[in-house]
Design an enzyme around this catalytic site. Structure first.
Site, mmCIF file in Angstrom:
data_model
loop_
_atom_site.group_PDB
_atom_site.id
_atom_site.type_symbol
_atom_site.label_atom_id
_atom_site.label_comp_id
_atom_site.label_asym_id
_atom_site.label_seq_id
_atom_site.Cartn_x
_atom_site.Cartn_y
_atom_site.Cartn_z
ATOM 1 N N SER A 49 0.820 -1.206 0.000
ATOM 2 C CA SER A 49 0.000 0.000 0.000
ATOM 3 C C SER A 49 0.861 1.267 0.000
ATOM 4 C CB SER A 49 -0.962 -0.030 1.193
ATOM 5 O OG SER A 49 -1.891 1.010 1.135
ATOM 6 N N HIS A 50 0.636 2.138 0.978
ATOM 7 C CA HIS A 50 1.304 3.439 1.023
ATOM 8 C C HIS A 50 2.656 3.387 1.720
ATOM 9 C CE1 HIS A 50 -1.097 2.850 4.655
ATOM 10 N NE2 HIS A 50 -0.122 3.484 5.280
ATOM 11 N N LYS A 89 -1.422 -9.336 -1.161
ATOM 12 C CA LYS A 89 -2.858 -9.310 -0.932
ATOM 13 C C LYS A 89 -3.527 -10.310 -1.873
ATOM 14 C CE LYS A 89 -3.355 -4.862 -1.796
ATOM 15 N NZ LYS A 89 -3.953 -3.508 -1.864
ATOM 16 N N ASP A 142 -0.349 1.625 -4.368
ATOM 17 C CA ASP A 142 -1.066 0.672 -5.227
ATOM 18 C C ASP A 142 -2.282 1.266 -5.920
ATOM 19 O OD1 ASP A 142 -2.336 0.819 -2.715
ATOM 20 O OD2 ASP A 142 -3.233 -1.156 -2.942
ATOM 21 N N ASP A 187 -5.164 2.849 -4.784
ATOM 22 C CA ASP A 187 -6.551 2.742 -4.323
ATOM 23 C C ASP A 187 -6.927 3.832 -3.322
ATOM 24 O OD1 ASP A 187 -5.155 1.889 -2.108
ATOM 25 O OD2 ASP A 187 -6.160 -0.049 -1.924
ATOM 26 N N ARG A 188 -6.072 4.846 -3.190
ATOM 27 C CA ARG A 188 -6.373 5.960 -2.285
ATOM 28 C C ARG A 188 -5.799 7.230 -2.884
ATOM 29 N NH1 ARG A 188 -3.960 7.610 2.420
ATOM 30 N NH2 ARG A 188 -2.530 5.844 2.389
ATOM 31 N N ARG A 205 -4.243 4.717 14.138
ATOM 32 C CA ARG A 205 -4.903 5.808 13.428
ATOM 33 C C ARG A 205 -6.066 6.313 14.281
ATOM 34 N NH1 ARG A 205 -2.483 5.455 8.529
ATOM 35 N NH2 ARG A 205 -2.253 3.439 7.499
#
Length: 410
Positions: free
Chosen positions: A68-69, A81, A234, A236-237, A363
């Site tokens: 991801s990030h 994933k 990736d 998706d954000r 978070r």
């Protein structure tokens, strides 16, 4: 079970070691009886594109190689994933089954076969199994052309609309070049940092105001473009920034639909009509895992007694540990975030992120509503200051983690 002769999709965000793992995955898929592997050219596929390819080709599922990030490179993070046949992430019952199997597995199957040339689009073979190297962008771009009005978007760019898209040396660069510059006619140079790099150019592919500060500064400058965006590792954000206006995730992107107004004008009109949700996310990276889990467990233990309590004028009307029930297969994903809601509509959410490889990421999401006639131009952290103080009081973040402040504020 049930994958004999079926199609498996494989791709990733281009980070370090992706190419090695893809070759291993192809050999393992061949040894276990898959009929075909679809893999993006050079091993590239964004997470949304992988989901689309799975559905489009009716694949059994797909492996997406990404953390991801999180940063890449030899000292960076790596992740795997799995997406199921509907294109979505594997539900908890599947991930739990994979984990259980990992505790007892004593062997794996592979084949003795040369590497597949992932740079060459077309049909290849690995010990008899078909390997189709596909254009990683084509199917996704075709889907976007069905979902959005490309002729109007071309007109927008032809009329002088200026945009800057920062791909952050991650997976969305090839998609942005093809769609924005080639298909929609945005000027060359609209997309920056558009070539995927194993270490993301030495940067951190997290689209926030810390790691995408150059983009933010450009958009706040007098000569900045009309619209700015960035995406994570990736794809998706996203981060959305208008000329002179940062758009938080809680302000629906629906209000940015094709309208001949600046982002700032659209946002102000939206707030004047519907009010504003002040929103921020505080990330505490690489927290000691035991300390992070203890913090969350202590909060969970307090949930039964929190509802009905009042803290500095904030009356608690909701206190739960969110669980999600999949509407398709009925599977339940528990412990998805501790939610504390207040009578005035504001809320605090505490959640642990599992995407990092060092410690845990805590978070904290904070949000409150300001009505249409209210104050819409306050500094976000100032507007949310009472909730920030309350979050510390409820969770004891500083005492339990040793952190006096978050690592990243979004």
């Amino acid at each position: 079970e049930g994958f004999e002769g079926k199609v498996l999709v494989i791709g990733g965000d281009g980070r370090y070691y992706n190419d090695v793992v893809i070759q291993k995955a192809i050999r393992i898929a061949s040894a276990n009886g898959f009929g075909t592997v679809l893999v993006g050219q050079n091993g590239l596929l964004s997470t949304p594109a992988a989901s689309n390819v799975i559905r489009h080709y009716k694949a059994f599922g797909g492996i997406v190689l990404s953390a991801s990030h999180n940063p890449g490179g030899p000292e960076g993070d790596f992740g795997i994933k799995y997406n199921v046949g509907n294109g979505g992430p594997a539900p908890e019952k599947i991930t739990e089954a994979v984990f259980a199997r990992s505790q007892v597995i004593d062997r794996y199957l592979t084949v003795d076969a040369p590497d597949v040339d992932l740079s060459r689009i077309g049909t290849h073979h690995s010990a008899g199994m078909v390997v189709e190297v596909i254009d990683p962008v084509a199917d996704y771009a075709a889907l976007m052309e069905k979902l959005f009005d490309f002729p109007k978007l071309r007109q927008l760019f032809a009329a002088g609309f200026r945009m800057r898209f920062d791909a952050m040396h991650a997976i969305t660069g090839p998609y942005a070049h093809r769609i924005l510059e080639d298909m929609l006619g945005a000027p060359m140079g609209t997309v920056i940092n558009g070539t995927p790099s194993p270490d993301f150019g030495g940067g951190h592919p997290d689209p926030n105001l810390v790691y995408a500060k150059d983009l933010y500064d450009l958009m706040m400058s007098p000569d900045g473009p009309d619209f700015g965006a960035a995406s994570d590792g990736d794809g998706d954000r996203n981060l959305i920034i208008g000329k002179g206006r940062f758009v938080t995730p809680s302000d629906s992107l629906a209000m940015l639909a094709a309208r001949r107004q600046s982002v700032d004008e659209i946002v102000r009109e939206h707030w004047a009509t519907y009010g504003r949700n002040y929103y921020t996310r505080h990330d505490y990276d690489e927290v000691d895992t035991a300390a992070a889990n203890a913090l969350m467990d202590a909060l969970r233990a307090r949930l039964p007694s929190l509802k009905g309590e009042s803290f500095d004028g904030h009356d608690v009307v909701l206190a739960d540990d969110f669980a999600y029930t999949d509407p398709i297969d009925g599977s339940v994903s528990s412990k998805q975030g501790i939610r504390i809601g207040f009578k005035d509509g504001s809320r605090i959410v505490f959640r642990l992120s599992g995407t990092g490889t060092v410690g845990a990421t805590l978070r904290v999401y904070l949000e409150r509503y300001e009505p249409p006639h209210g104050q819409h131009d306050l500094d976000t952290q100032a507007a949310l200051a009472p909730l920030i103080i309350l979050a510390e009081k409820l969770a004891g973040i500083a005492e339990r983690t040793g952190r006096a402040a978050p690592s990243v504020i979004t």
